[in-house]
Design an enzyme around this catalytic site. Sequence first.
Site, mmCIF file in Angstrom:
data_model
loop_
_atom_site.group_PDB
_atom_site.id
_atom_site.type_symbol
_atom_site.label_atom_id
_atom_site.label_comp_id
_atom_site.label_asym_id
_atom_site.label_seq_id
_atom_site.Cartn_x
_atom_site.Cartn_y
_atom_site.Cartn_z
ATOM 1 N N ARG A 56 -10.224 -11.600 2.007
ATOM 2 C CA ARG A 56 -11.091 -12.635 1.442
ATOM 3 C C ARG A 56 -10.429 -14.015 1.486
ATOM 4 O O ARG A 56 -11.104 -15.028 1.574
ATOM 5 C CB ARG A 56 -11.496 -12.226 0.018
ATOM 6 C CG ARG A 56 -10.346 -12.138 -0.934
ATOM 7 C CD ARG A 56 -10.682 -11.354 -2.194
ATOM 8 N NE ARG A 56 -10.764 -9.915 -1.950
ATOM 9 C CZ ARG A 56 -11.091 -9.018 -2.883
ATOM 10 N NH1 ARG A 56 -11.403 -9.416 -4.100
ATOM 11 N NH2 ARG A 56 -11.139 -7.737 -2.589
ATOM 12 N N LYS A 96 0.841 -1.196 0.000
ATOM 13 C CA LYS A 96 0.000 0.000 0.000
ATOM 14 C C LYS A 96 0.880 1.252 0.000
ATOM 15 O O LYS A 96 2.002 1.211 0.502
ATOM 16 C CB LYS A 96 -0.863 0.033 1.272
ATOM 17 C CG LYS A 96 -1.960 -0.992 1.329
ATOM 18 C CD LYS A 96 -2.729 -0.869 2.633
ATOM 19 C CE LYS A 96 -3.829 -1.916 2.717
ATOM 20 N NZ LYS A 96 -4.909 -1.721 1.742
HETATM 21 N N1 BES Z 1 -7.997 -3.890 4.565
HETATM 22 C C1 BES Z 1 -8.175 -3.474 3.220
HETATM 23 C C2 BES Z 1 -9.485 -2.722 2.990
HETATM 24 C C3 BES Z 1 -9.613 -1.357 3.638
HETATM 25 C C4 BES Z 1 -9.390 -0.228 2.885
HETATM 26 C C5 BES Z 1 -10.019 -1.211 4.944
HETATM 27 C C6 BES Z 1 -9.552 1.031 3.461
HETATM 28 C C7 BES Z 1 -10.163 0.030 5.525
HETATM 29 C C8 BES Z 1 -9.934 1.159 4.780
HETATM 30 C C9 BES Z 1 -8.189 -4.697 2.299
HETATM 31 O O1 BES Z 1 -7.404 -5.753 2.706
HETATM 32 C C10 BES Z 1 -7.683 -4.253 0.973
HETATM 33 O O2 BES Z 1 -6.548 -3.878 0.904
HETATM 34 N N2 BES Z 1 -8.524 -4.317 -0.056
HETATM 35 C C11 BES Z 1 -8.134 -3.923 -1.370
HETATM 36 C C12 BES Z 1 -8.645 -4.944 -2.356
HETATM 37 C C13 BES Z 1 -8.123 -4.758 -3.755
HETATM 38 C C14 BES Z 1 -6.631 -5.013 -3.800
HETATM 39 C C15 BES Z 1 -8.858 -5.700 -4.672
HETATM 40 C C16 BES Z 1 -8.753 -2.549 -1.648
HETATM 41 O O3 BES Z 1 -9.886 -2.314 -1.259
HETATM 42 O O4 BES Z 1 -8.059 -1.724 -2.239
HETATM 43 MN MN MN Z 2 -5.382 -5.557 2.025
#
Ligand code: BES
Ligand code: MN
Length: 534
Positions: A379, A305
Amino acid sequence: MAASGAALHGFDDNSAMPSPTTAAPIGCVLGPAAATETDLIVIPWFEGEPADAIGDLDRASGGDIARAVSTREFVGKAFDVYFTGLPGNEWSARRLALVGAGPRASFGLGLARRMATAAGLAVRTRRLARAALLCRGAADTLSDGEWSELVQATVEGLTLAEFHGGSYKTGDAPPPIPEWTLIAPGAPVTVADALRRGRVLGESSNRARELANEPGNVLTPRLFASRIADLAGEGGVSAEILEQPQIEALGMGMLLGVAQGSAEPARLVVLRYEPPATADSVAAVPVLGLVGKGVTFDTGGISIKPAEAMDRMKDDMAGGAAVAGAMRAIGLLGAPIPVLGIIPIAENMPSGTAIRPGDVLKSAEGKTVEVVNTDAEGRLILGDALWYARRLGATHLVDVATLTGAIVVALGRITSGLLGTPDAWVEHVRAAGERAGDAMWPLPLFEEYRDQLKSEIADMSNTGGRPAGSITAAMFLKEFTGGLPWAHIDIAGTAWAEEAKPYQPKGATGVAVRTLATIALEADRWTDRTSRRV
Ligand code: BES
Ligand code: MN
Ligand code: ZN
């Protein structure tokens, strides 16, 4: 259990932060407000009420209420708090706080809960030993059932105001919590049950908030697992913590894959609640399976990230904390059906041992998954946990997860996303959430979205691209639900308050704790329609 490792230097094992504030129980009196012995009395005030709405209160205030209302200094706007004195002898309290309740016609339990929190937070800054709050409903006379709902929501709200996220600032003590008394003139003595329900549900929400607030170096997967066990144990709920060899034996390649980049090993917590006496009807007893995402820190892994706001990813275990808090409440309050809580726990880190984009993992269910993006880790661990809930006998599933950034785009920070099948079960979960004070709204799970998860090399991919990101994430989970009634609550936007509101400080919110507990406690409301398999 030893939570060793460099990460914890200087902090002791079990609770690094100052121990959570525990307050005196909330009492309830059925007698008149004016006679209640207390330092400060809180009176809900509806918008547009005349100054003499509450007996001789205005006279006791020396006419200050009439003055404040006529100058519009205080008009009863929801969550406004107006402090004044009560110099007259008519009331035993010396101080008064009016708390805005908004228009009486639109007053309801959600407002009562939030108003109580707003009052609790405002009063807390005054550092008083005792405070009392008069319960007022939408009408002057309430039925026994309405009394009980109002008292429960009010106690929940007051209890939520006791939360203090803890702080690692040395020498920073939270303001003290006054001893609260509720005044419920005309309520039946049976409101005692509602008082207890509200207290337990509010406290359980706060316990989940404490966990979600903890930084990632303190709350490692091992420590999180043991804290969950402690929390559930308070409700007499048994906890089993599965470690690496047992997780391997179960074939949970997705959970293990996510954890393999971290120096901290994966855990899988299994919480089991049994009702005191299972009904003699044998086969028909439903079993609720609650599953919560427990990523103690989400860097994204190799698909790392951006640095901005990555610190927020310490709350990526808020779903797991919600399940733990709910199991505590379910145990203390005694749900009529067996309930399982399954919390898969891992830290998502980039390293030389981490999974790579393009890697293929094998789930415990048997399906293979191509990990196109290592940041879609929630997931993966939930898929193995949903399968395990089924294997342990769950007949109905609800999972809670900070799953997708896309849900924040779709619904913002007010409403959690809700997906699942059949529609009647999803609607049942939504309605329970509304009663519990957790707003959720459904998104569709049309079969056509499944195409976005196609992989060239495996049974499916772990991402479906940008469009409909929250829906494709849920479509992925659905593959592991075996056609059972299942609802998925995406709390990525609601687990953490980015800005303070009068009824909600910044930080962890405890979202979904009361909803999950309510679903179990009110299992007598389930029907054939909510239980239909697909
Ligand atoms: N933990 C994150 C989702 C999240 C984002 C929680 C913002 C709280 C605030 C999750 O694991 C994630 O990174 N999801 C990705 C999925 C994508 C790579 C398909 C996302 O939402 O960007
Ligand atoms: Mn994630
Ligand atoms: Zn995540």
